[in-house]
Write a protein that holds these residues in place. Structure first.
Motif, mmCIF file in Angstrom:
data_model
loop_
_atom_site.group_PDB
_atom_site.id
_atom_site.type_symbol
_atom_site.label_atom_id
_atom_site.label_comp_id
_atom_site.label_asym_id
_atom_site.label_seq_id
_atom_site.Cartn_x
_atom_site.Cartn_y
_atom_site.Cartn_z
ATOM 1 N N GLU A 1 2.497 -5.962 -1.877
ATOM 2 C CA GLU A 1 1.143 -5.432 -1.713
ATOM 3 C C GLU A 1 0.807 -5.278 -0.232
ATOM 4 O O GLU A 1 0.219 -4.281 0.191
ATOM 5 C CB GLU A 1 0.129 -6.345 -2.403
ATOM 6 N N GLN A 2 1.218 -6.253 0.567
ATOM 7 C CA GLN A 2 0.972 -6.183 2.011
ATOM 8 C C GLN A 2 1.723 -5.004 2.631
ATOM 9 O O GLN A 2 1.169 -4.264 3.439
ATOM 10 C CB GLN A 2 1.399 -7.488 2.679
ATOM 11 N N ARG A 3 2.983 -4.820 2.272
ATOM 12 C CA ARG A 3 3.774 -3.694 2.799
ATOM 13 C C ARG A 3 3.156 -2.367 2.397
ATOM 14 O O ARG A 3 3.082 -1.431 3.179
ATOM 15 C CB ARG A 3 5.227 -3.759 2.296
ATOM 16 N N ARG A 4 2.681 -2.292 1.160
ATOM 17 C CA ARG A 4 2.053 -1.062 0.671
ATOM 18 C C ARG A 4 0.770 -0.765 1.443
ATOM 19 O O ARG A 4 0.496 0.372 1.802
ATOM 20 C CB ARG A 4 1.787 -1.204 -0.824
ATOM 21 N N THR A 5 -0.002 -1.813 1.718
ATOM 22 C CA THR A 5 -1.229 -1.656 2.492
ATOM 23 C C THR A 5 -0.913 -1.192 3.908
ATOM 24 O O THR A 5 -1.618 -0.344 4.465
ATOM 25 C CB THR A 5 -2.016 -2.988 2.512
ATOM 26 N N GLU A 6 0.145 -1.728 4.499
ATOM 27 C CA GLU A 6 0.547 -1.317 5.843
ATOM 28 C C GLU A 6 0.960 0.159 5.879
ATOM 29 O O GLU A 6 0.586 0.887 6.805
ATOM 30 C CB GLU A 6 1.694 -2.189 6.352
ATOM 31 N N LEU A 7 1.719 0.602 4.891
ATOM 32 C CA LEU A 7 2.101 2.015 4.831
ATOM 33 C C LEU A 7 0.873 2.904 4.659
ATOM 34 O O LEU A 7 0.737 3.942 5.309
ATOM 35 C CB LEU A 7 3.077 2.255 3.671
ATOM 36 N N ASP A 8 -0.034 2.482 3.794
ATOM 37 C CA ASP A 8 -1.267 3.216 3.548
ATOM 38 C C ASP A 8 -2.092 3.316 4.837
ATOM 39 O O ASP A 8 -2.617 4.378 5.178
ATOM 40 C CB ASP A 8 -2.054 2.499 2.446
ATOM 41 N N GLU A 9 -2.174 2.222 5.553
ATOM 42 C CA GLU A 9 -2.942 2.194 6.808
ATOM 43 C C GLU A 9 -2.292 3.094 7.858
ATOM 44 O O GLU A 9 -2.983 3.761 8.628
ATOM 45 C CB GLU A 9 -3.051 0.759 7.320
ATOM 46 N N ARG A 10 -0.972 3.113 7.889
ATOM 47 C CA ARG A 10 -0.267 3.992 8.838
ATOM 48 C C ARG A 10 -0.592 5.459 8.555
ATOM 49 O O ARG A 10 -0.876 6.230 9.471
ATOM 50 C CB ARG A 10 1.237 3.748 8.746
ATOM 51 N N LEU A 11 -0.595 5.835 7.286
ATOM 52 C CA LEU A 11 -0.945 7.211 6.918
ATOM 53 C C LEU A 11 -2.397 7.512 7.279
ATOM 54 O O LEU A 11 -2.709 8.572 7.822
ATOM 55 C CB LEU A 11 -0.725 7.434 5.420
ATOM 56 N N ARG A 12 -3.302 6.564 6.983
ATOM 57 C CA ARG A 12 -4.720 6.771 7.274
ATOM 58 C C ARG A 12 -4.980 6.918 8.769
ATOM 59 O O ARG A 12 -5.698 7.808 9.203
ATOM 60 C CB ARG A 12 -5.560 5.627 6.722
ATOM 61 N N SER A 13 -4.371 6.058 9.571
ATOM 62 C CA SER A 13 -4.629 6.121 11.011
ATOM 63 C C SER A 13 -4.068 7.399 11.612
ATOM 64 O O SER A 13 -4.681 7.994 12.506
ATOM 65 C CB SER A 13 -4.106 4.876 11.723
ATOM 66 N N GLN A 14 -2.932 7.848 11.097
ATOM 67 C CA GLN A 14 -2.374 9.110 11.596
ATOM 68 C C GLN A 14 -3.296 10.280 11.249
ATOM 69 O O GLN A 14 -3.593 11.121 12.107
ATOM 70 C CB GLN A 14 -0.994 9.342 10.995
ATOM 71 N N ALA A 15 -3.760 10.342 10.025
ATOM 72 C CA ALA A 15 -4.650 11.429 9.614
ATOM 73 C C ALA A 15 -5.977 11.364 10.374
ATOM 74 O O ALA A 15 -6.516 12.400 10.787
ATOM 75 C CB ALA A 15 -4.890 11.370 8.103
ATOM 76 N N THR A 16 -6.491 10.162 10.587
ATOM 77 C CA THR A 16 -7.753 10.003 11.310
ATOM 78 C C THR A 16 -7.627 10.481 12.754
ATOM 79 O O THR A 16 -8.492 11.205 13.260
ATOM 80 C CB THR A 16 -8.215 8.526 11.283
ATOM 81 N N ALA A 17 -6.542 10.092 13.415
ATOM 82 C CA ALA A 17 -6.338 10.521 14.803
ATOM 83 C C ALA A 17 -6.255 12.041 14.886
ATOM 84 O O ALA A 17 -6.867 12.660 15.766
ATOM 85 C CB ALA A 17 -5.073 9.880 15.366
ATOM 86 N N LEU A 18 -5.532 12.642 13.962
ATOM 87 C CA LEU A 18 -5.409 14.100 13.968
ATOM 88 C C LEU A 18 -6.759 14.763 13.707
ATOM 89 O O LEU A 18 -7.120 15.736 14.382
ATOM 90 C CB LEU A 18 -4.377 14.549 12.930
#
Length: 192
Positions: free
Chosen positions: A32-49
């Motif tokens: 669950e933690q790894r999944r949350t980290e991947l999800d956060e990585r996608l979110r932060s990339q999309a947010t920055a863009l």
């Protein structure tokens, strides 16, 4: 069977049950933690863009495609840029010439979530690429009048590979601990 062998076998069974139970509990949290980290990585990339993208009319339409393709080359994630009405204006995994022919994405769950709440997520099969993907989309533009949505996605095979690597590491740790405790149990039983 000698008593020290019986004690060693009992120790082995107890260790298997204890390590197995602890492993199942730990693994659920770890995944669950790894999944949350991947999800956060996608979110932060999309947010920055979304924060850096120029508004339509301030740049050539082809520039959005160039940005999406550049980000994709850098990190392997699929990048999609959409207008608020659901029209795709860039997709890192679709040739520029095919963008106008893509389906409207307004009804995709992650797009609806991003427009309504600022962030939307989903796991589903991509109708465009015919592969299962994990999506995170963020609103592009102001809350009251969004320009559109920026979406970042990973193929589920990438997510599953991450999980498999975690399982492999976990299995090595458990087997090592099991061997150690079995040897310890055997040595202790020999002294009885």
């Amino acid at each position: 069977m000698k008593i020290h062998l019986r004690l060693a076998l009992l120790s082995l069974v107890v260790n298997i049950v204890a390590l197995g139970g602890a492993t199942l509990v730990w693994n659920a949290g770890y995944q669950e933690q790894r999944r949350t980290e991947l999800d956060e990585r996608l979110r932060s990339q999309a947010t920055a863009l979304a924060l850096l993208l120029p508004a339509p009319g301030q740049t050539e339409p082809r520039r959005y495609q160039d940005i999406a393709e550049t980000l994709h080359r850098q990190n392997g994630n699929r990048i999609t840029i959409l207008l608020a009405d659901g029209r795709v204006i860039a997709d890192s995994n679709v040739p520029w010439e095919e963008i106008p022919g893509l389906d409207n994405h307004a009804l995709r769950p992650e797009v609806q979530g991003a427009l309504a709440a600022g962030v939307g997520r989903s796991e589903r099969r991509s109708p465009t690429l015919k592969r299962k993907m994990a999506y995170v989309a963020v609103r592009w533009g102001p809350d009251t009048a969004p320009i559109g949505v920026v979406r970042s996605a990973l193929w589920m095979t990438q997510v599953e590979q991450e999980q498999t690597r975690g399982y492999q590491r976990l299995l090595l740790v458990v087997l090592g601990a099991l061997a150690f405790y079995t040897l310890l149990g055997y040595v202790a039983a020999r002294r009885v």
